[in-house]
Design a protein around this motif. Structure first.
Motif, PDB file in Angstrom:
ATOM      1  N   HIS A 140       0.832  -1.206   0.000  1.00  0.00           N
ATOM      2  CA  HIS A 140       0.000   0.000   0.000  1.00  0.00           C
ATOM      3  C   HIS A 140       0.868   1.258   0.000  1.00  0.00           C
ATOM      4  O   HIS A 140       0.621   2.206  -0.761  1.00  0.00           O
ATOM      5  CB  HIS A 140      -0.918  -0.032   1.230  1.00  0.00           C
ATOM      6  N   ALA A 141       1.896   1.263   0.842  1.00  0.00           N
ATOM      7  CA  ALA A 141       2.772   2.433   0.941  1.00  0.00           C
ATOM      8  C   ALA A 141       3.550   2.667  -0.349  1.00  0.00           C
ATOM      9  O   ALA A 141       3.659   3.806  -0.833  1.00  0.00           O
ATOM     10  CB  ALA A 141       3.730   2.258   2.118  1.00  0.00           C
ATOM     11  N   GLY A 163       2.770   1.668  -3.368  1.00  0.00           N
ATOM     12  CA  GLY A 163       1.849   2.071  -4.420  1.00  0.00           C
ATOM     13  C   GLY A 163       1.450   3.524  -4.315  1.00  0.00           C
ATOM     14  O   GLY A 163       1.392   4.253  -5.322  1.00  0.00           O
ATOM     15  N   ASN A 164       1.178   4.009  -3.107  1.00  0.00           N
ATOM     16  CA  ASN A 164       0.803   5.407  -2.920  1.00  0.00           C
ATOM     17  C   ASN A 164       1.951   6.363  -3.223  1.00  0.00           C
ATOM     18  O   ASN A 164       1.719   7.537  -3.509  1.00  0.00           O
ATOM     19  CB  ASN A 164       0.292   5.629  -1.491  1.00  0.00           C
ATOM     20  N   PRO A 204      -1.129   9.051  -5.414  1.00  0.00           N
ATOM     21  CA  PRO A 204      -2.108   8.845  -4.348  1.00  0.00           C
ATOM     22  C   PRO A 204      -3.269   7.950  -4.785  1.00  0.00           C
ATOM     23  O   PRO A 204      -3.835   8.137  -5.858  1.00  0.00           O
ATOM     24  CB  PRO A 204      -2.593  10.271  -4.035  1.00  0.00           C
ATOM     25  N   GLY A 205      -3.573   6.986  -3.930  1.00  0.00           N
ATOM     26  CA  GLY A 205      -4.677   6.079  -4.202  1.00  0.00           C
ATOM     27  C   GLY A 205      -4.278   4.806  -4.915  1.00  0.00           C
ATOM     28  O   GLY A 205      -5.000   3.799  -4.846  1.00  0.00           O
ATOM     29  N   PHE A 206      -3.131   4.828  -5.595  1.00  0.00           N
ATOM     30  CA  PHE A 206      -2.705   3.643  -6.341  1.00  0.00           C
ATOM     31  C   PHE A 206      -2.381   2.493  -5.387  1.00  0.00           C
ATOM     32  O   PHE A 206      -2.640   1.330  -5.691  1.00  0.00           O
ATOM     33  CB  PHE A 206      -1.498   3.968  -7.217  1.00  0.00           C
ATOM     34  N   GLY A 207      -1.825   2.823  -4.233  1.00  0.00           N
ATOM     35  CA  GLY A 207      -1.507   1.786  -3.251  1.00  0.00           C
ATOM     36  C   GLY A 207      -2.735   1.037  -2.787  1.00  0.00           C
ATOM     37  O   GLY A 207      -2.691  -0.188  -2.596  1.00  0.00           O
ATOM     38  N   SER A 208      -3.850   1.764  -2.605  1.00  0.00           N
ATOM     39  CA  SER A 208      -5.091   1.109  -2.181  1.00  0.00           C
ATOM     40  C   SER A 208      -5.600   0.157  -3.251  1.00  0.00           C
ATOM     41  O   SER A 208      -6.081  -0.942  -2.949  1.00  0.00           O
ATOM     42  CB  SER A 208      -6.161   2.165  -1.868  1.00  0.00           C
TER      43      SER A 208
END
Length: 503
Positions: A281-282, A284-285, A289-293
């Motif tokens: 998650h970290a 990716g973000n 922003p939001g890509f980690g989720s």
């Protein structure tokens, strides 16, 4: 033998009431019901390893002081070695049309196979407990979601995947494959170009203990698929060349595992990660922003699908065990009730299991690996070197065991010797270290010793096996299957003999 007498028309009739739910379970899949493509096996097993549980395997080496480069090398060696054994089992499904544990009656006996079933059962339940605890803790850490609610939802979804069965699992895995692949390509590209955060490596060391430990962790990761890989190839047409299935599974299962283990090692050495989902998650973000989720949730869905895979094969294991002592008509009702019971069991254990108990659970799974490795050696030696794929299928369902007997001393003895040979070499951190393992600096090679010893012992004991005496039973078995299903194994299509597989 009710499990062999279900005809194609009866299957179609029973399926009409609950459309889409698989009817067959531990019974033989006749030629006229075979479907699917060998090309689907690669993406299927690619996705099986394409989730954050695999990333955690990349934490093993760095946690012992191993650098990213050496961890990557160890991962490649271990995964290729372990996947080799897993992939060879895949050809048995299409060749025989049977679940893996039913076929194992030929090596261990109609009831003797229950010795192996215990190990596989605990492995399936154990993996789903570990998966659930990791998923619940990770989603709670990222989004603050309630752990109990997450646990229950995961159980329901994965159980539904297993209830709908073989074709449903293949479809879900294919969808997850096409969703996950581009996301991980973007994340990996960001890592390679320095756009995923991270710092200079904090771990740059090397030790043989850590290096061999990472090899063992990587090899064992795919070897644990061995007891059920053929469960998902048994609907393939029987004329599918074994080498094609083996290579498809080999490439699919090894490439995704190597990819994500190395990714995990990067997260450990560059981000100091200890939780695969949170680290994913970290990273990716850091790309945007939001890509980690999005990446984290895609990985969660893939792992839930894999839990469905475990539940499905666990059901086959339980029904095989019951049938070994009390002949069972494997109806759809039996499948569904068994899966519900399995889901209730792993959910109850997961809810009682604190996140800091994961180490104990992994130790339990390591013991299961020691139990499974002798089985895979015996099974593969019997299939490829001794009987070369020739079995009397109907005899595997006879309550008396037919030509294979209730208890097979060759397989059971080889298994016992193989398992006992692992004990001096075994390493369970904080629990047990064998005397020879201690002399080797706590390097765990017990699983490798068990593999070699059990396979070698079975090969020697099988030299006295009268294969000529089995030929009559095989001929009668094929005739019986033809009477029940309209075609004998291989009659509808030309099947390459195992002796000619590599030509």
């Amino acid at each position: 033998m009710p499990s062999l007498h279900t005809t194609a028309s009866e299957v179609q009739t029973k399926s009409s009431g609950l459309a889409g739910i698989e009817t067959r379970s531990i019974d033989y899949v006749p030629e006229n019901e075979r479907h699917g493509r060998v090309a689907d096996q690669g993406p299927f097993w690619f996705l099986g390893n394409f989730q954050f549980f695999t990333i955690a395997i990349g934490f093993v080496g760095p946690s012992m002081g191993l650098s990213l480069g050496y961890t990557a090398v160890a991962a490649i060696i271990g995964i290729l070695f372990g996947t080799l054994f897993m992939a060879f089992h895949a050809s048995q499904g299409a060749e025989l049309g049977l679940p893996q544990m039913i076929q194992s009656r030929a090596q261990f006996g109609y009831r003797g196979v229950t010795l192996v079933l215990i190990g596989t059962l605990v492995t399936f339940i154990g993996f789903n407990v570990v998966d659930t605890v990791l998923l619940a803790a990770g989603l709670n850490g990222i989004f603050g979601w309630n752990i109990t609610l997450i646990t229950l939802v995961i159980a329901v979804i994965s159980a539904l995947f297993a209830i709908y069965g073989h074709d449903c699992l293949h479809t879900i895995f294919k969808i997850c494959f096409y969703i996950s692949l581009p996301l991980y390509i973007i994340l990996t590209g960001a890592i390679l170009t320095g756009h995923a955060g991270g710092s200079s490596p904090t771990i740059i060391g090397f030790s043989w203990v850590a290096f061999v430990g990472q090899i063992a962790a990587s090899a064992s990761y795919n070897i644990t698929y061995a007891p059920y890989v053929s469960d998902y190839s048994r609907y393939l047409p029987r004329n599918t060349r074994p080498i094609s299935i083996i290579m498809a599974v080999m490439v699919g299962a090894s490439s995704s595992a190597i990819w994500l283990i190395i990714l995990g090692a990067w997260l450990a050495t560059r981000l100091g990660a200890s939780d695969g989902l949170v680290a994913l998650h970290a990273a990716g973000n850091a790309v945007f922003p939001g890509f980690g989720s999005v990446v984290a949730l895609a990985s969660v869905i893939a792992l839930v699908a894999t839990m469905g895979l475990n539940a499905y094969s666990c059901m086959l294991t339980i029904l095989t065990g019951i049938d070994s002592f009390r002949p069972l008509n494997p109806t759809r009702k039996a499948r569904i009730l068994t899966i519900i019971g399995i889901a209730a069991l792993w959910t109850g254990v997961s809810l009682q299991c604190p996140s800091d108990a994961i180490g104990l659970l992994f130790a339990t799974l390591t013991v299961m690996l020691y139990l499974l490795v002798p089985w895979t050696a015996v099974n593969l030696v019997d299939y490829f070197l001794v009987r070369k794929g020739h079995y009397a299928i109907t005899n595997l369902f006879m309550p008396g065991g037919g030509i294979y007997g209730m208890w097979q001393p060759r397989g059971l003895l080889a298994y016992a010797i193989g398992f006992l040979s692992t004990i001096p070499f075994a390493v369970l951190p904080g629990i047990y270290t064998g005397p020879i393992a201690h002399m080797l600096g706590d390097v765990d090679v017990g699983w490798l010793v068990g593999l070699v010893v059990s396979g070698g012992v079975y090969a020697l004991l099988s030299r006295s096996l009268d294969l000529k005496a089995e030929e009559t039973a095989i001929t009668l078995s094929e005739a019986d299957l033809k009477t029940m299903h309209g075609t004998a194994p291989g009659e509808a299509t030309a099947v390459p003999a195992m002796d000619d597989v590599w030509k």
